[in-house]
Motif scaffolding. Sequence first.
Motif, PDB file in Angstrom:
ATOM      1  N   THR A  40       1.067  -1.070  -0.587  1.00  0.00           N
ATOM      2  CA  THR A  40       0.133   0.095  -0.236  1.00  0.00           C
ATOM      3  C   THR A  40       0.499   1.486   0.494  1.00  0.00           C
ATOM      4  O   THR A  40       2.292   1.179   0.527  1.00  0.00           O
ATOM      5  N   GLU A  41      -0.250   2.562  -0.483  1.00  0.00           N
ATOM      6  CA  GLU A  41       0.759   3.413   0.084  1.00  0.00           C
ATOM      7  C   GLU A  41       1.831   4.097   0.989  1.00  0.00           C
ATOM      8  O   GLU A  41       2.958   4.490   0.961  1.00  0.00           O
ATOM      9  N   HIS A  42       1.330   3.648   2.017  1.00  0.00           N
ATOM     10  CA  HIS A  42       1.928   3.966   3.563  1.00  0.00           C
ATOM     11  C   HIS A  42       3.523   2.957   3.891  1.00  0.00           C
ATOM     12  O   HIS A  42       4.153   2.720   4.356  1.00  0.00           O
ATOM     13  N   GLN A  43       3.451   2.013   3.019  1.00  0.00           N
ATOM     14  CA  GLN A  43       4.380   1.091   3.391  1.00  0.00           C
ATOM     15  C   GLN A  43       5.203   0.948   2.247  1.00  0.00           C
ATOM     16  O   GLN A  43       6.458   0.666   1.826  1.00  0.00           O
ATOM     17  N   ILE A  44       5.120   2.138   0.989  1.00  0.00           N
ATOM     18  CA  ILE A  44       6.345   2.105   0.349  1.00  0.00           C
ATOM     19  C   ILE A  44       7.289   2.782   0.532  1.00  0.00           C
ATOM     20  O   ILE A  44       8.383   2.095   0.362  1.00  0.00           O
ATOM     21  N   GLU A  48      10.795  -0.024  -0.361  1.00  0.00           N
ATOM     22  CA  GLU A  48      12.009   0.864  -0.899  1.00  0.00           C
ATOM     23  C   GLU A  48      13.468   0.463  -0.088  1.00  0.00           C
ATOM     24  O   GLU A  48      14.144   0.355  -0.544  1.00  0.00           O
ATOM     25  N   ARG A  63       6.226  -1.853 -11.138  1.00  0.00           N
ATOM     26  CA  ARG A  63       5.311  -0.571 -10.554  1.00  0.00           C
ATOM     27  C   ARG A  63       3.824  -0.863 -11.445  1.00  0.00           C
ATOM     28  O   ARG A  63       4.170  -1.879 -11.805  1.00  0.00           O
TER      29      ARG A  63
END
Length: 63
Positions: A40-44, A48, A63
Amino acid sequence: MKIIVERAKCTGLGICESLAPEVFEVDDSGELVLLEETITEHQIADVEAAVTGCPTEALRLER
């Protein structure tokens, strides 16, 4: 985004687990377990960091 693991390269050091514990886990036999394949966005940022920090380059993001 999806996490790709090149199992032949992974040595189970656990750096990814320390950087993103909600996504990666090294089991008792030293095998990497993906707790989530799609992030999810909060895990990116954490994922990374784990990809960049992998000394064997066994991880990548698609991606």
